[in-house]
Design a protein around this motif. Structure first.
Motif, PDB file in Angstrom:
ATOM      1  N   SER A 126       3.058 -18.470   3.059  1.00  0.00           N
ATOM      2  CA  SER A 126       3.975 -18.902   3.866  1.00  0.00           C
ATOM      3  C   SER A 126       4.174 -20.619   3.772  1.00  0.00           C
ATOM      4  O   SER A 126       5.091 -21.144   3.978  1.00  0.00           O
ATOM      5  N   GLU A 139      13.311 -14.634   3.430  1.00  0.00           N
ATOM      6  CA  GLU A 139      13.223 -15.187   2.197  1.00  0.00           C
ATOM      7  C   GLU A 139      13.999 -15.953   1.546  1.00  0.00           C
ATOM      8  O   GLU A 139      13.784 -16.554   0.432  1.00  0.00           O
ATOM      9  N   ARG A 175       4.307 -12.228   0.396  1.00  0.00           N
ATOM     10  CA  ARG A 175       4.465 -13.536   1.277  1.00  0.00           C
ATOM     11  C   ARG A 175       3.678 -13.393   2.459  1.00  0.00           C
ATOM     12  O   ARG A 175       4.361 -13.482   3.819  1.00  0.00           O
ATOM     13  N   PHE A 177       2.424 -14.536   6.098  1.00  0.00           N
ATOM     14  CA  PHE A 177       2.291 -15.852   6.882  1.00  0.00           C
ATOM     15  C   PHE A 177       0.719 -15.753   7.451  1.00  0.00           C
ATOM     16  O   PHE A 177      -0.154 -15.424   6.525  1.00  0.00           O
ATOM     17  N   ASN A 240       8.449 -11.453   3.067  1.00  0.00           N
ATOM     18  CA  ASN A 240       7.374 -12.011   3.905  1.00  0.00           C
ATOM     19  C   ASN A 240       6.389 -10.877   4.405  1.00  0.00           C
ATOM     20  O   ASN A 240       7.015  -9.702   4.840  1.00  0.00           O
ATOM     21  N   GLY A 285       7.831 -16.761  11.093  1.00  0.00           N
ATOM     22  CA  GLY A 285       8.345 -15.709  10.039  1.00  0.00           C
ATOM     23  C   GLY A 285       9.215 -14.630  10.507  1.00  0.00           C
ATOM     24  O   GLY A 285       9.053 -14.249  11.799  1.00  0.00           O
TER      25      GLY A 285
END
Length: 327
Positions: A126, A139, A175, A177, A240, A285
């Motif tokens: 992140s 994203e 991805r 966090f 994410n 996120g």
């Protein structure tokens, strides 16, 4: 039928949990660990014997293209987590981050392309987003390199994207966090606070207290990786893993003090402050894309994950140096 899968960075925090989850899923797992003369396998050394006995260990260096290629031969799925991750260390040793994070990822990408790897998951962070320009961060959010670490991860992500677009390499960019939980190093804020409190310190030394983070328990992060690997629609996507909940570092410290060491107070340690323009002020996120693609949802609340983390750190406090600042 079990897949032949490999995890780079398997000896690290998230990597060891992911490796364990893959074994328990019934996969045939190879763990790429950073070579050292002590013969240590990082956090894999702490796994239960019945789990560790199912793992094939490969000692190597992600910066070495030959070793990476040899390790990936015959692997159907590769989870690439190996990286240098500490932000403060990247301020004075950025070259090592380029070598490990960018060139290391390039080594994995080249090997996957040449070997015909069936699926590759490249781990992002992140931190590539920098301070939120809007929330929740999805994203489509722009990237901003606010530290040499985040800049190298942006570079690695874009290399991965180029191999998908240029060569059709079947990969996903994962991805997470802010992951936390058992086995995390004290360079991260949650174990930093908890270990200081468990050591009986009355002054908890921290940097900035106002930034917010979206904390995801490590087992949920691992389950996100597994969900993405099993989803064909995730190929070519950046995804994410987040909870959609934020808490400031100050609020986090207050809650942990309440639970562990009432009476302790937070003091600012100048050494722990990031340069003003480098501090990521807010991370919150969105995991809507992951949920839409796979149905994934975190299995642990923040309170549950925090309780498990405290319990583990209490039992393993001797592995930490609570009285010093860990880069």
């Amino acid at each position: 039928m079990a897949n032949r899968v490999m995890v780079t960075g398997a000896d690290g925090f998230i990597g060891s949990h992911l490796t364990e989850a893959l074994v328990r899923k019934g996969e045939k797992v190879k763990a790429f660990c950073y070579y050292n003369s002590f013969g240590k396998w990082g956090w894999l050394d702490t796994l239960a014997p019945e789990v560790l006995s199912e793992i094939e260990i490969f000692m190597g260096d992600i910066r070495d293209p030959h070793g990476v290629r040899v390790s990936m031969e015959g692997q159907e799925v590769v989870y690439h987590l190996a990286a240098l991750i500490a932000i403060p260390f990247s301020y004075h040793s950025p070259d090592s981050y380029v070598d490990s994070n960018i060139k290391g990822t390039l080594n994995v990408l080249n090997a996957a392309r040449d070997l015909g790897t069936g699926r590759l998951l490249v781990t992002s962070t992140s931190e590539v987003y920098g301070t939120a320009k809007y929330v929740p961060i999805d994203e489509q959010h722009p990237f901003q390199g606010q530290s040499p670490y985040s800049a190298t991860k942006i570079g690695a992500d874009r290399l991965a994207e180029s191999f998908y677009r240029s060569f059709g390499l079947p990969l996903s960019i994962v991805r997470p966090f802010n992951t936390y939980g058992p086995r995390q190093s004290a360079r991260a804020v949650i174990p930093t606070i908890i270990t200081q409190l468990l050591a009986g310190q009355k002054e908890i030394r921290l940097g900035s207290l106002h930034p917010t983070r979206d904390f995801n328990y490590v087992e949920d992060t691992a389950s996100g990786f597994l969900a993405i690997a099993d989803c064909e629609a995730a190929v070519g996507q950046e995804i994410n893993i987040a909870t959609g909940r934020e808490i400031s570092i100050g609020q986090l410290a207050e809650e942990l003090i309440r639970q562990i060491g009432p009476g302790a107070k937070v003091v600012c340690d100048e050494e722990r402050l990031r340069p003003e323009k480098s501090e990521v002020e807010r991370l919150l996120g969105s995991a809507e894309k992951l949920k839409a693609l796979t149905g994934w949802a975190p299995a642990h609340s923040f309170e549950e994950g925090l309780a498990k983390t405290i319990e583990w750190l209490r039992e393993n406090l001797s592995a930490y140096k609570a009285d010093r600042y860990n880069l």
